[in-house]
Write a protein that holds these residues in place. Structure first.
Motif, PDB file in Angstrom:
ATOM      1  N   PRO A   1      53.619  15.579   2.887  1.00 57.84           N
ATOM      2  CA  PRO A   1      53.823  16.645   3.115  1.00 57.84           C
ATOM      3  C   PRO A   1      52.262  16.391   4.107  1.00 57.84           C
ATOM      4  N   LYS A   2      52.746  16.965   5.628  1.00 59.60           N
ATOM      5  CA  LYS A   2      51.652  16.494   7.163  1.00 59.60           C
ATOM      6  C   LYS A   2      50.507  16.852   6.976  1.00 59.60           C
ATOM      7  N   PRO A   3      50.467  18.164   6.587  1.00 62.91           N
ATOM      8  CA  PRO A   3      49.422  18.354   6.120  1.00 62.91           C
ATOM      9  C   PRO A   3      48.722  18.297   5.362  1.00 62.91           C
ATOM     10  N   TYR A   4      49.056  17.106   4.579  1.00 62.29           N
ATOM     11  CA  TYR A   4      48.207  16.671   3.392  1.00 62.29           C
ATOM     12  C   TYR A   4      47.366  15.085   4.299  1.00 62.29           C
ATOM     13  N   LEU A   5      48.271  14.906   4.504  1.00 63.09           N
ATOM     14  CA  LEU A   5      47.480  13.372   4.919  1.00 63.09           C
ATOM     15  C   LEU A   5      46.512  13.465   6.435  1.00 63.09           C
ATOM     16  N   THR A   6      45.593  13.305   5.864  1.00 64.09           N
ATOM     17  CA  THR A   6      44.360  13.703   7.263  1.00 64.09           C
ATOM     18  C   THR A   6      43.180  12.746   6.600  1.00 64.09           C
ATOM     19  N   CYS A   7      42.403  12.362   7.637  1.00 68.31           N
ATOM     20  CA  CYS A   7      41.171  11.769   7.589  1.00 68.31           C
ATOM     21  C   CYS A   7      40.361  12.307   7.150  1.00 68.31           C
ATOM     22  N   HIS A   8      39.241  12.350   5.981  1.00 63.42           N
ATOM     23  CA  HIS A   8      38.502  13.489   5.988  1.00 63.42           C
ATOM     24  C   HIS A   8      36.435  12.445   6.794  1.00 63.42           C
ATOM     25  N   HIS A   9      36.517  11.897   5.330  1.00 59.79           N
ATOM     26  CA  HIS A   9      34.889  10.788   6.117  1.00 59.79           C
ATOM     27  C   HIS A   9      35.277   9.662   6.143  1.00 59.79           C
ATOM     28  N   PRO A  10      34.950   8.784   7.358  1.00 60.61           N
ATOM     29  CA  PRO A  10      34.084   7.922   7.388  1.00 60.61           C
ATOM     30  C   PRO A  10      33.003   7.148   6.920  1.00 60.61           C
ATOM     31  N   ILE A  11      32.471   6.400   6.808  1.00 58.91           N
ATOM     32  CA  ILE A  11      31.428   6.218   6.106  1.00 58.91           C
ATOM     33  C   ILE A  11      31.083   4.400   5.833  1.00 58.91           C
ATOM     34  N   ARG A  12      30.241   4.169   6.914  1.00 60.09           N
ATOM     35  CA  ARG A  12      30.478   2.745   7.050  1.00 60.09           C
ATOM     36  C   ARG A  12      28.706   1.893   6.140  1.00 60.09           C
ATOM     37  N   ARG A  13      29.585   0.825   6.026  1.00 56.72           N
ATOM     38  CA  ARG A  13      27.935  -0.472   4.757  1.00 56.72           C
ATOM     39  C   ARG A  13      28.459  -1.560   5.491  1.00 56.72           C
TER      40      ARG A  13
END
Length: 276
Positions: free
Chosen positions: A166-178
């Motif tokens: 379902p669309k509401p559940y497919l979403t980026c939350h937090h990108p972290i770089r290393r």
């Protein structure tokens, strides 16, 4: 200076001046910590519209960034709202000076990280369902420019893709770089590791879906900045009760067709902790 913390107090700011920026739903508060026993509020930057928040702050290299996002549960934001990222000059850390607003469509920027030049955003963008990964160059903070983006398969609605959850559940939350990797939590879709050695073309290395068996969204994928028992470790924190913290690393998993064959695609579940 800013002390690093997952929520609220963010990053080193200015040597010799002790200040913190504490985001709350309707405002960003600047607190003087020169006398640590008696912290003192010196400035409060209020959101300009009802139904919005600026609840994330990052500061580095004389810049402070705050998100500007609509809140779904409060209804439609106030008139004139545009989502995005507010950029401040903090030469005077007690009085941040707004120098630019980077705008986008939809609800806007949620979480992000900032290395002093590049910002790694989870944000809504035209043509996509939910938030995607966006990399923005702030070497000229008055003229931010997109340099790279990545989305989970199924998000690019304008490109004819169809999500398989379902669309509401497919979403980026937090990108972290290393290093040259970006570790990205993707809510109820799961998580992904991206190769960003070419910042303009993020490439999928591996990704994993939480469902089944886990019923809660992936909140944060944290690459531990040192080895544990000789291993590189990523800690994945799920949100909502019962919370789970999951360490991943080591054994071959099923990979998507677009995954590359690298060490980052060799993962094993070391331990799962469930908060009762």
């Amino acid at each position: 200076f800013f002390f690093q913390a997952e929520d609220g107090i963010r990053d080193k700011l200015v040597t010799g001046v002790q200040t913190c920026a504490l985001p709350i739903s309707e405002a960003t508060t600047i607190i003087d910590l020169m006398d640590r026993k008696n912290p003192k509020i010196v400035d409060t930057i209020m959101c300009k519209h009802n139904g919005t928040h600026a609840h994330k702050v990052r500061a580095k290299n004389g810049l402070m960034l705050t998100n500007y996002e609509a809140l779904d549960y409060t209804g439609k934001p106030g008139d004139g709202f545009q989502a995005g990222l507010t950029i401040y000059d903090i030469e005077n850390p007690l009085k941040p000076k707004p120098i630019h607003f980077w705008g986008t469509e939809g609800n806007g920027v949620h979480r992000f990280t900032f290395d002093g030049t590049l910002a790694y955003l989870s944000t809504t963008m035209p043509g996509y369902s939910g938030r995607i990964v966006l990399i923005v160059d702030l070497s000229d903070p008055t003229k931010p420019k997109e340099v790279g983006r990545w989305h989970w398969p199924g998000q690019h609605i304008a490109g004819g893709e169809t999500p398989d959850i379902p669309k509401p559940y497919l979403t980026c939350h937090h990108p972290i770089r290393r290093g040259d990797r970006l570790y990205v939590s993707y809510w109820l879709a799961g998580w992904a590791i991206l190769d960003i050695s070419d910042i303009t073309k993020p490439k999928l290395i591996s990704r994993m879906s939480w469902q089944p068996p886990f019923a809660h969204p992936a909140h944060t994928c944290l690459p531990v900045p040192f080895k544990l028992k000789g291993m590189d470790v990523m800690v994945v924190a799920d949100e909502d009760a019962p919370g789970r913290v999951i360490m991943q690393m080591g054994q071959k998993m099923t990979e998507p067709a677009d995954s590359q064959s690298t060490d980052d695609a060799i993962l094993v579940n070391l331990v799962t902790f469930e908060d009762q």
